[in-house]
Every structure is written in C-alpha cells, then in structure tokens.
Design an enzyme around this catalytic site. Structure first.
Site, PDB file in Angstrom:
ATOM      1  N   CYS A 132       8.621   7.184  25.033  1.00  0.00           N
ATOM      2  CA  CYS A 132       9.797   6.870  24.208  1.00  0.00           C
ATOM      3  C   CYS A 132       9.867   7.794  22.981  1.00  0.00           C
ATOM      4  O   CYS A 132       9.365   8.930  23.024  1.00  0.00           O
ATOM      5  CB  CYS A 132       9.820   5.406  23.803  1.00  0.00           C
ATOM      6  SG  CYS A 132      11.475   4.855  23.284  1.00  0.00           S
ATOM      7  N   ASP A 201       7.550  -1.760  18.362  1.00  0.00           N
ATOM      8  CA  ASP A 201       8.694  -2.520  17.833  1.00  0.00           C
ATOM      9  C   ASP A 201       8.226  -3.804  17.184  1.00  0.00           C
ATOM     10  O   ASP A 201       8.875  -4.326  16.281  1.00  0.00           O
ATOM     11  CB  ASP A 201       9.695  -2.807  18.951  1.00  0.00           C
ATOM     12  CG  ASP A 201      10.349  -1.516  19.404  1.00  0.00           C
ATOM     13  OD1 ASP A 201       9.747  -0.803  20.231  1.00  0.00           O
ATOM     14  OD2 ASP A 201      11.439  -1.199  18.890  1.00  0.00           O
TER      15      ASP A 201
HETATM   16  P1  RI2 Z   1       9.845   4.049  15.247  1.00  0.00           P
HETATM   17  C1  RI2 Z   1      11.973   2.230  19.787  1.00  0.00           C
HETATM   18  O1  RI2 Z   1      12.854   1.297  20.325  1.00  0.00           O
HETATM   19  C2  RI2 Z   1      10.830   2.549  20.717  1.00  0.00           C
HETATM   20  O2  RI2 Z   1      10.369   1.431  21.443  1.00  0.00           O
HETATM   21  C3  RI2 Z   1       9.821   3.068  19.715  1.00  0.00           C
HETATM   22  O3  RI2 Z   1       8.520   3.145  20.235  1.00  0.00           O
HETATM   23  C4  RI2 Z   1       9.985   2.059  18.600  1.00  0.00           C
HETATM   24  O4  RI2 Z   1      11.391   1.801  18.547  1.00  0.00           O
HETATM   25  C5  RI2 Z   1       9.409   2.433  17.273  1.00  0.00           C
HETATM   26  O5  RI2 Z   1      10.200   3.378  16.650  1.00  0.00           O
HETATM   27  P2  RI2 Z   1      14.416   1.636  20.704  1.00  0.00           P
HETATM   28  O6  RI2 Z   1      15.200   1.400  19.423  1.00  0.00           O
HETATM   29  O7  RI2 Z   1      10.127   3.043  14.157  1.00  0.00           O
HETATM   30  O8  RI2 Z   1      14.538   3.021  21.238  1.00  0.00           O
HETATM   31  O9  RI2 Z   1       8.385   4.454  15.251  1.00  0.00           O
HETATM   32  O10 RI2 Z   1      14.768   0.578  21.727  1.00  0.00           O
HETATM   33  O11 RI2 Z   1      10.782   5.222  15.179  1.00  0.00           O
END
Ligand code: RI2
Length: 314
Positions: A132, A201
């Site tokens: 991701c 998350d």
């Molecule tokens: P940061 C994202 O969720 C991913 O799961 C990623 O690992 C997490 O948020 C943490 O993101 P999505 O919004 O705060 O893409 O480290 O569903 O950037």
C-alpha cells in the site's frame, strides 16, 4: 456561512480523494479549523453543538482508520475545556483553531521523527517489501536514502485501488531503487527480502495491526521465510477503545472498485466483496516504530495507557 468545509472534507475522505490514515486525520482537523473560523455562532451553545455534529460527520466518513476519530476527539476535547465557562465564543473558537494547528504540526513532526527512527533500522544492502502507501513508511525510506544508505524496495501494487503505484512513483522520484510487483507475487519475492515495512490504520491494545487489505498475507509469508515485519505508525493510530474490548470495524467498499459496473451487470449472479483492511496478529509483528520510540507489539499497551490516561489494570 462561507462554503461548507466540513461537507467537502467528508466527501473527499469518503471518496478517498484524500486518503492515508495521517492525511485523513489532518484533513478532518483542517475542516474543523475552517468551521471555527468561518461559522458565525450566535450563542456558545450553537458553537459547541455545531462543532460536535461536524466532528461526528467527519468521523463517519471512513470507519477503520482510528486516526480520524482520535484527531476529531482531540479537537472536540479542546473545545470542551471551555464549555460551561463564561468565555466569549469567539475566544473559544480561537483556542480551538490553535488546537487544530497544534495537531497538524505535531502530526507532520511525528511522521518526520518516525522517518529518523526507522531509517536507523535500514542497513546497506537491505531488501525491503512494502504494501500500500504510507507516509510513515515513505518517511523512513526517504530518510535512509537521504542518509546515503543503499537498499532496494519491492512495492506491491495493492489491489483494488493500486496505492502501491503511489509508493513506487514517490520513491522512484526520490531516487530510491524500487520495483513494483503484483500482490500475488509477494511470496515469490519474499525469499530475497530482509524485512517488510508497512503503515497502519489502527493498532489494537494487543499489538494487532489493522492495515490495508493484503497486509496480513504479506505478514504470513514474511513469517514463513523469517523476514522481519516492521510497522510504522504515529501514536494517534493507537485505538484506545480496543483496551476495553471494542473491535476495530473493517470498512467494506464498493464492488465497482474490484470489477467494472458493466461486468457485474452482465454477471449478476456473482457476489463481490471488497474489504479495505485486514488484521495482522501481533505474533507476526516484530516492531512498531512510533514517534515515541520503537516497541514490540506486546509493549504497545503500556504506551496506550500512558497516552490515553487510563489506569493500569492487570
Ligand atoms: P499513513 C492507508 O489506508 C493504508 O492502509 C496505509 O498503510 C495507511 O492508510 C497508513 O497511512 P487508505 O486510506 O498515515 O489507503 O502512514 O485506505 O500515510
């Protein structure tokens, strides 16, 4: 009322125009900040109830990333400190704006600090897999790269929304050696990998990690090949309600993120599931890198109790 900062942030978060656990937290706080600046409040009552319903609306945009309710609750707590006191509403609104600014600045600083702490874990020659797109992970990788360390990264595509492309593109632009692979190739490439590094998350009281769907499969494969598994997360991703037994709700998104609408119309007998997150058990996690230091998953409960001011229980 000038515009609708809360309504527009809600839509941007829900549609994932703004995504990533840290970014959605800051976007919600920034919307509450604008609300405090732009709204005209005839009475203190109007201010508190309006801010509180704005906060509830923002929290409902996405259910899993605990950064969102934690950030909104931080702002609401700042407002509540003045509730019932004879303080002019304009002054309270100014204090809440200052609290919002404080949250945003400390969130950005926390990511930077994680970058510095995490970079220390990277050695020359390391091969790292990520899944991701995480600001905290990118901070670590770019900090290590900027410090002159030589390493390579495998970034999984991360279906169905392909956030892995965001990671690969950002790292390549910074000069990091990065290779994009399909999610289904994780096991094939894991043999070469020294450690996996992902964001989060939400982190539960037992050290379980809630992160993008597919993370737990990557962790399972890392466990099989004895590659270490590191998580990078700011402390506002710790989920305080899990201390009292609450479960983290897993968001299920539209089937049309998985298949095109015409395909599903032609194949109406097919059911499509699209869970956005999964849970990696603490047994598969080696370290959690936060701005408050580096913890084994079993140690996260102590940090949680300290930060959320709850009495220590057995
Ligand atoms: P940061 C994202 O969720 C991913 O799961 C990623 O690992 C997490 O948020 C943490 O993101 P999505 O919004 O705060 O893409 O480290 O569903 O950037």
């Amino acid at each position: 009322m000038k515009g609708d900062p809360v309504g527009s942030a809600y839509l941007q978060i829900k549609s994932m125009q703004v995504r990533g656990a840290g970014r959605i937290a800051r976007a919600a706080v920034s919307a509450l900040r604008s609300y405090c600046e732009e709204e005209r409040f005839p009475t203190a009552e109007d201010f508190y109830s309006g801010l509180s319903s704005a906060g509830e609306k923002l929290k409902s945009a996405r259910p899993t990333a605990v950064s969102l309710p934690n950030a909104v609750n931080f702002v609401l707590a700042a407002a509540r400190r003045s509730e019932g006191k004879a303080i002019p509403v304009k002054k309270v609104a100014r204090e809440v704006v200052a609290a919002c600014d404080g949250f945003i600045a400390s969130s950005l600083k926390a990511t930077e600090t994680i970058g510095d702490y995490g970079a220390k874990r990277i050695r020359d020659g390391d091969i790292i897999m990520t899944h991701c797109n995480s600001e905290a992970v990118t901070a670590i990788l770019t900090s290590a790269h900027d410090a002159g360390k030589k390493f390579a990264v495998f970034a999984t595509e991360t279906r169905p929304r392909f956030q892995g492309r965001i990671t690969a593109s950002a790292l390549a632009k910074r000069g990091v050696n990065v290779t994009l692979i399909p999610d289904s190739a994780a096991r094939l490439y894991m043999r070469k990998v020294d450690f996996v590094l992902v964001g989060a998350d939400a982190i539960a009281a037992n050290g379980a990690i809630v992160n993008k769907i597919g993370t737990s499969q990557v962790a399972l494969v890392a466990h099989e090949t004895r590659a270490r598994f590191y998580v990078a997360a700011e402390t506002y991703k710790l989920s305080p309600t899990t201390m009292t037994g609450e479960l983290v709700e897993i968001e299920h998104r539209s089937p049309y993120e998985v298949v095109p609408r015409p395909w599903l119309e032609e194949n109406s007998g097919v059911k499509v599931e699209n869970p956005a997150f999964d849970v990696t058990p603490p047994e598969y996690v080696d370290l959690i890198i936060t701005e408050r230091g580096v913890f084994p998953p079993q140690g996260i409960i102590f940090l949680m109790k300290e930060l959320y001011d709850l009495p220590m229980t057995s």
